[in-house]
Scaffold this motif. Structure first.
Motif, mmCIF file in Angstrom:
data_model
loop_
_atom_site.group_PDB
_atom_site.id
_atom_site.type_symbol
_atom_site.label_atom_id
_atom_site.label_comp_id
_atom_site.label_asym_id
_atom_site.label_seq_id
_atom_site.Cartn_x
_atom_site.Cartn_y
_atom_site.Cartn_z
ATOM 1 N N LYS A 76 -38.485 -19.871 -91.399
ATOM 2 C CA LYS A 76 -38.224 -19.054 -90.207
ATOM 3 C C LYS A 76 -38.457 -19.839 -88.916
ATOM 4 O O LYS A 76 -37.605 -19.807 -88.017
ATOM 5 C CB LYS A 76 -39.068 -17.779 -90.235
ATOM 6 N N ALA B 50 -32.347 -14.493 -82.621
ATOM 7 C CA ALA B 50 -33.119 -13.252 -82.445
ATOM 8 C C ALA B 50 -33.192 -12.457 -83.746
ATOM 9 O O ALA B 50 -34.265 -11.929 -84.099
ATOM 10 C CB ALA B 50 -32.487 -12.404 -81.335
ATOM 11 N N PHE B 51 -32.079 -12.375 -84.466
ATOM 12 C CA PHE B 51 -32.095 -11.696 -85.765
ATOM 13 C C PHE B 51 -33.060 -12.384 -86.722
ATOM 14 O O PHE B 51 -33.826 -11.742 -87.430
ATOM 15 C CB PHE B 51 -30.701 -11.663 -86.396
ATOM 16 N N ARG B 52 -33.003 -13.719 -86.749
ATOM 17 C CA ARG B 52 -33.873 -14.471 -87.665
ATOM 18 C C ARG B 52 -35.341 -14.291 -87.301
ATOM 19 O O ARG B 52 -36.203 -14.242 -88.164
ATOM 20 C CB ARG B 52 -33.491 -15.956 -87.625
ATOM 21 N N LEU B 53 -35.639 -14.169 -86.010
ATOM 22 C CA LEU B 53 -37.015 -13.996 -85.570
ATOM 23 C C LEU B 53 -37.539 -12.598 -85.877
ATOM 24 O O LEU B 53 -38.664 -12.438 -86.339
ATOM 25 C CB LEU B 53 -37.123 -14.273 -84.067
ATOM 26 N N CYS B 54 -36.715 -11.584 -85.650
ATOM 27 C CA CYS B 54 -37.184 -10.194 -85.709
ATOM 28 C C CYS B 54 -37.072 -9.548 -87.088
ATOM 29 O O CYS B 54 -37.842 -8.638 -87.385
ATOM 30 C CB CYS B 54 -36.417 -9.346 -84.708
ATOM 31 N N LEU B 55 -36.140 -9.974 -87.894
ATOM 32 C CA LEU B 55 -35.917 -9.323 -89.183
ATOM 33 C C LEU B 55 -36.577 -10.098 -90.316
ATOM 34 O O LEU B 55 -36.699 -11.330 -90.243
ATOM 35 C CB LEU B 55 -34.417 -9.203 -89.461
#
Length: 108
Positions: free
Chosen positions: A81, A63-68
């Protein structure tokens, strides 16, 4: 010494260096803390809860990799990504699924 443009203290001896580190690497620190909790559960012979936490940490990393943006995720950015998100989601989902469906062998 205080920087006049930003109003921040640039002295490396102050706590400002640690604040900058945590601000930059906060996603990785969060994931590492959840993995540490998983290790504690496994060490206490609560392997199923530990597996849930480990799978959850992997899903949080996805989730961090997707959103940030890539510059903010730090060490969570390994490949592109889409590859990182897909691999972390697949691994985390598989671990959570296995932990949820495996027989507890008579232990709670």
């Amino acid at each position: 010494m205080t920087d006049a443009a930003t109003g921040t203290d640039d002295d490396p001896g102050t706590g400002n260096r640690w604040a900058g580190f945590f601000r930059c690497h906060l996603p990785m620190v969060v994931v590492a803390v959840v993995v540490l909790i998983a290790v504690v559960f496994v060490a206490q012979d609560r392997w199923r809860r530990g597996a849930f936490f480990f799978g959850g940490a992997t899903l949080i990393a996805a989730a961090f990799r997707l959103c940030l943006p890539t510059a903010r995720v730090g060490l969570l950015a390994v490949r592109s990504k889409p590859f990182d998100v897909g691999a972390l989601t697949l691994l985390g989902g598989a671990v959570v699924f296995l932990a949820a469906t495996i027989n507890t062998l008579g232990v709670g």
